[in-house]
Write a protein that holds these residues in place. Structure first.
Motif, short mmCIF file in Angstrom:
data_model
loop_
_atom_site.label_atom_id
_atom_site.label_comp_id
_atom_site.label_asym_id
_atom_site.label_seq_id
_atom_site.Cartn_x
_atom_site.Cartn_y
_atom_site.Cartn_z
N VAL A 6 -59.52 48.54 -16.55
CA VAL A 6 -60.93 47.69 -16.68
C VAL A 6 -60.87 46.54 -17.14
O VAL A 6 -60.00 46.18 -18.21
N PHE A 7 -61.61 45.47 -16.44
CA PHE A 7 -61.34 44.06 -16.65
C PHE A 7 -62.64 43.49 -16.72
O PHE A 7 -63.46 43.83 -15.98
N HIS A 8 -62.71 42.35 -17.39
CA HIS A 8 -63.89 41.45 -17.45
C HIS A 8 -63.90 40.32 -16.87
O HIS A 8 -62.76 39.52 -17.11
N SER A 9 -64.55 40.06 -15.95
CA SER A 9 -64.63 38.82 -15.31
C SER A 9 -65.95 37.96 -15.44
O SER A 9 -66.67 38.44 -14.52
N PRO A 10 -66.11 36.97 -16.11
CA PRO A 10 -67.48 36.40 -16.18
C PRO A 10 -67.93 35.82 -14.95
O PRO A 10 -69.32 35.81 -14.87
N GLU A 11 -67.44 35.21 -14.18
CA GLU A 11 -67.73 34.73 -12.86
C GLU A 11 -67.54 35.66 -11.52
O GLU A 11 -67.72 35.18 -10.55
#
Lengths: 503, 264
Positions: A345-350
Motif C-alpha cells: 500500500v503506498f501513498h502518492s500525492p500526485e
C-alpha cells in the motif's frame, strides 16, 4: 433438555449402584459408602467411561440420528454428514451455499464446512486484492467471471438474510487496463476477439488513444492496450465471504473450526476392461481435530470437497493421492502448492485520480487505486527462481523498491514520488501444472471433489465455481456452465489449459 | 399429587416463556459473522420485525410466504424492466426506448420536437410513436421511475441521447452508472439527484462521459467526502459543471489529511 439430562444421570447412577452391593439405594449413602471411599473417587473416575458407554448404547438404539442427551462439546462437528467441505474460504462457503440452494427438499443434504483458522488471519480470501476481470483467454474463465459479476450485481437476491442489512460488496467499477509490448500485441488482439465473442465488454486502445484517455500514463514500450469497460474492477472479499457464510449458516450449514488431520478410507480392487487391476478408494470418515486440543471427531460422510486453497495438495495427500510407492494414477500428486505474494500500500500525492483503472503493466507489475485519498495498492509476481519462502507471511520490502517500484514509476511517472505505507502477504493456491482451476472428482478416490488451484483468480470465480460443484454433486454433471475442460483428466493426459497473459 | 402436576405445568410454562424470550432477544447465529469493514452499530430492530423473525424461524409457512413475496417483488421489477426486443426489431431502437420509458411512467422528447411525450391518465400513450421511427430520442426524463440495471439496456442503444434525468430513482445504483459508458459520445446532461444507492464508487465511472456538460448530484447520502469527490470529478471532466456539491464540505471540517487517514 435439562430434564433429559437429569434422567440420564439418574439412570447412570442407578446402574452404578446396582453393581455396588454395599450401597443401600439412597444417593447420599451411596456416594459415601465404605467401598467407594476405599477405591478413592471411584464414581468420578468411572463417570467418563460410563458416559461413553451410555452414548454408544444410545447410538445403537437410535441409528441414523445423532441426538444425544449429553452434550459434550458444542464445537465438535456432527458425527455424520452428507458432505464435508474442507476449507472455509470463499470457495468453501460458496459451495456450501449452492448445495443448500439447490437441494430439492428442506435439509436434504447435511453440509459441514471445516475451517482451520477461526479468525481468518492467514486465509487467502481475506488477503487477496479482490479483483475481477473478464480479460482471460479461456472462454470458461470469461464465463465464470461474467456469472460472478451477475451474482455480485444481484447479491441481495441471492444472499440476503431476513432482517439483516442489505449487502454492499463495495464494488469499484474501474476496469482493468492491460498493456502489451510489441511481442505481446498479437496475443492480446487474439484474446480481445475471444473476449468480445464471449460477451465481455472490452476495447483495444492504441498508444495514442491510451495517452488521450489517460494522460498520466507513459506509453513508452506499449504497442497495444486492452481496457475493460464494464463488469471489471475490484470488491471487498471479506464482505463476500461473510455474506456467503451468513446465508449458508442461516440455511442450515454446519460451521466447524478445526483441522482436518486425516481420512479413513476403504479401498476396493476392480478390474478395467483391458484387464488391469485398479484400486478404488473411498473416504469413509474425515478426522477433524479441534484447535488447541487433542480432542478429535471422525465425521462419517458420503462426499468430501477439497476447497482448502493453497493447502489442498496436503489434503489430497491425506487421502493417499501422490503416494510415490504406487504405479497408477494415485501416484500423481495434485499440482497445487502455496506461493507467497506481496501487496504493498503506498501513498502518492500526485498520482492518477478517479479514472485510474486496475493497471497491469507489460512488466507484470500491477497497481490500483484504494479510496480517494491518493492511496494505491501495487505488487508483482516474482520470477520462478525468486519465489519467496512460504512458511510465514512476512513481507520483503526490498522486493518493492527493487522490482515493483521501477516498473510502476516507469509506467506512471507521478509514482516516482511515493511512500510505502504498509504491506501484507497472502498465499496463492498456485497450480504448477497450468495455473488454472481444478474442478471435479478424482478418478480413483471416487468421493473426493476438488475446487482448487485457481492461482490467484479464485475470488472472482467463487460464485460460479460454487454453483458448478453443487451441480456436479447434486445433478451429476454441469448444468449451466460446462467446465469439463477444467477437470482432472487434463492432468493425466498432460494437456495444459494455459491462460495466455497470466497475471 | 395435584400440586405436583401444577408444579410440573408451571415449570413447563416458564420454560416455554423463557425459550420464547430467548428467541425474541437473542441474536441469530449468523450474526456472529460480522464484517470488519462496516462499523459496528447497535441493531435497532423493531418489535414487529422481531416477532416476524421468530415466526420465520419457527414456521416453514411463514418463511415460504416471506421469501415468496420478496421474489414476487423482484419478478415484477424485472418484468417492468424487460428488454423490448420485439419492439426494437419491428420499430427500431428509438421507439423501443420510448415505449419502455413511457411504460415506466417517464417522459421522452424526440429530436427537433418541442413537445414531450408522457403517459396519459389512463396509462396509455398515443399510437403515433410510429412516425418517429427514424427520429432519434434526444431527452429522457425518468424521474422517480423504477428503472434498473437491466432496464438500461433499452436506453444504451440511443446514439444521440443528450439529456438523461435519473433523479429519485430508487433502484439506480453504481452498477447502473457503470453501464452509462455506452452513451459517452452523446450525453451532455445527467441528473442523479436523490438516488439513494449511488456512492462515490459509481461516480468514479462517469469519467467515460467525455461530452458531459452538466451533472446534478443533489441529495446523495451515500457519498463519503462529497467535496473531494467533486474536485476529483472536475479534474477528470474539466468541462463539466457539477451542481449539488459544495467545496465547503471539504473546507468545513474534513481537511485532506483526515480524508487520507480515513481512506488508508
Amino acid at each position: 433438555m435439562a430434564a433429559w439430562r437429569r434422567t440420564a444421570f439418574r439412570l447412570l447412577t442407578a446402574c452404578l449402584f446396582r453393581r455396588n452391593p454395599v450401597s443401600l439405594g439412597r444417593c447420599a449413602r451411596g456416594f459415601t459408602s465404605s467401598k467407594a471411599l476405599r477405591k478413592g473417587n471411584d464414581f468420578f473416575k468411572d463417570l467418563e467411561s460410563e458416559m461413553k458407554k451410555f452414548h454408544e448404547k444410545l447410538v445403537t438404539a437410535l441409528p441414523g440420528s445423532d441426538w444425544t442427551p449429553i452434550h459434550r462439546n458444542l464445537n465438535l462437528p456432527p458425527e455424520r454428514a452428507d458432505i464435508v467441505i474442507v476449507g472455509g474460504g470463499v470457495m468453501g462457503w460458496a459451495i456450501a451455499y449452492w448445495l443448500k440452494k439447490k437441494e430439492r427438499i428442506r435439509d436434504g443434504v447435511r453440509v459441514v464446512v471445516v475451517e482451520r483458522d477461526p479468525t481468518y488471519t492467514q486465509a487467502s480470501t481475506v488477503l487477496s486484492v479482490g479483483g475481477i476481470r473478464q480479460q482471460f483467454s479461456m472462454p470458461e474463465n470469461i464465463h465464470m467471471s461474467l456469472f460472478s459479476c451477475y451474482f455480485l450485481r444481484n447479491i441481495n437476491e441471492y444472499l440476503s438474510v431476513m432482517n439483516e442489512d442489505p449487502i454492499d460488496v463495495q464494488f469499484n467499477h474501474a476496469g482493468y487496463l492491460f498493456l502489451a509490448s510489441e511481442n505481446g500485441a498479437q496475443v492480446m488482439e487474439e484474446n480481445y476477439h475471444i473476449q468480445r465473442r464471449e460477451g465481455a465488454s472490452v476495447v483495444l486502445l492504441s498508444p495514442e488513444q491510451l495517452k488521450k484517455k489517460f494522460p498520466w500514463i507513459n506509453t513508452e514500450g506499449v504497442a497495444l492496450a486492452s481496457y475493460g469497460l464494464e463488469n471489471e474492477g475490484w470488491f471487498d472479499p471479506w464482505i463476500l465471504l461473510n455474506a456467503f457464510r451468513k446465508k449458508a449458516i442461516s440455511m442450515g450449514v454446519y460451521q466447524c473450526f478445526g483441522d482436518v488431520t486425516g481420512f479413513k478410507t476403504s479401498s476396493r480392487e476392480m478390474v478395467t476392461a483391458s484387464g488391469e487391476k485398479v484400486d478404488f478408494k473411498r473416504i469413509r470418515h474425515v478426522i477433524v481435530q479441534m484447535p488447541n486440543s487433542t480432542e478429535y471427531q471422525p465425521v462419517e460422510c458420503a462426499l468430501v470437497v477439497n476447497a482448502a486453497g493453497a493447502w489442498s495438495g496436503n489434503v489430497a495427500q491425506m487421502a493417499g493421492i501422490g503416494d510415490d510407492s504406487r504405479d497408477d494414477i494415485l501416484s500423481m500428486p495434485v499440482p497445487v502448492e502455496p506461493r507467497k505474494r506481496y501487496v504493498y500500500v503506498f501513498h502518492s500525492p500526485e498520482g492518477p485520480g478517479l479514472d485510474m483503472p486496475f493497471l497491469i503493466d507489460n512488466s507484470g507489475a500491477y497497481a490500483r487505486r484504494e479510496g480517494l485519498g491518493g492511496n494505491y495498492l501495487g505488487g508483482q509476481s516474482p520470477t520462478e527462481d525468486g519465489e519467496p519462502e512460504v512458511s510465514n507471511l512476512e513481507v520483503n520490502y526490498d522486493f518493492f523498491t527493487e522490482n515493483v517500484w521501477p516498473n510502476l514509476a516507469n509506467r506512471i511517472p507521478s509514482f516516482q514520488n511515493l511512500k510505502v505505507k504498509s504491506a501484507w502477504a497472502g498465499y496463492y493456491d498456485y497450480n504448477t501444472f497450468d495455473q488454472n482451476g481444478i474442478l471435479g472428482i478424482h478418478p480413483l478416490v471416487n468421493n473426493l471433489y476438488f475446487a482448487t488451484g485457481f492461482s490467484g483468480h479464485g475470488i472472482q470465480q467463487a460464485p460460479a465455481v460454487g454453483r458448478a460443484i453443487a451441480e456436479l454433486i447434486l445433478d451429476g454433471n454441469f448444468q449451466t456452465l460446462d467446465l469439463t475442460n477444467l477437470g482432472f483428466k487434463r492432468l493425466f493426459v498432460g494437456e495444459k489449459m494455459l491462460e495466455r497473459n497470466i497475471v | 399429587l395435584i400440586s405436583v402436576k401444577l408444579i410440573v405445568k408451571f415449570t413447563f410454562l416458564v420454560q416455554v416463556c423463557r425459550q420464547a424470550s430467548v428467541h425474541l432477544w437473542q441474536r441469530a447465529p449468523w450474526r456472529d459473522c460480522t464484517s470488519a469493514t462496516r462499523p459496528d452499530r447497535a441493531p435497532r430492530i423493531s418489535f414487529r420485525t422481531r416477532v416476524l423473525q421468530l415466526l420465520y424461524n419457527r414456521f416453514y409457512d411463514i418463511e415460504y410466504l416471506v421469501n415468496r413475496s420478496q421474489s414476487l417483488r423482484n419478478w415484477s421489477l424485472r418484468r417492468k424492466n424487460a428488454f423490448h426486443g420485439y419492439t426494437r426489431e419491428r420499430y427500431g431502437d428509438n421507439v423501443a426506448a420510448a415505449c419502455y420509458i413511457l411504460n415506466l411512467g417517464g417522459g421522452i422528447r424526440f429530436s427537433g420536437e418541442r413537445e414531450w411525450f408522457w403517459k396519459n391518465q389512463l396509462g396509455k400513450f398515443g399510437g403515433d410513436l410510429n412516425h418517429f421511427r427514424e427520429i432519434p430520442v434526444e431527452e429522457v426524463d425518468a424521474k422517480g421511475t423504477p428503472i434498473t440495471y437491466d432496464g438500461l439496456n433499452n436506453l444504451t442503444l440511443l446514439s444521440s441521447l443528450r439529456t438523461l434525468d435519473l433523479s429519485n430513482c430508487p433502484h439506480v445504483d453504481d452498477w447502473c452508472l457503470s453501464r452509462l459508458h455506452t452513451l459517452s459520445e452523446s450525453l451532455e446532461e445527467l441528473s442523479l439527484s436523490g438516488c439513494k444507492k449511488v456512492s462515490d464508487k459509481g461516480l468514479a465511472t462517469l469519467h467515460h462521459l467525455k461530452k458531459l456538460k452538466k451533472l446534478e448530484l443533489f441529495d446523495l447520502p451515500h457519498i463519503s467526502n462529497p467535496g473531494l469527490v467533486c474536485i476529483l470529478l472536475e479534474e477528470v471532466m474539466p468541462e463539466c459543471e457539477i451542481l449539488g456539491i459544495d467545496y465547503s464540505d471539504v473546507l468545513k471540517g474534513n481537511s485532506l489529511e483526515e480524508i487520507n487517514k480515513q481512506h488508508s
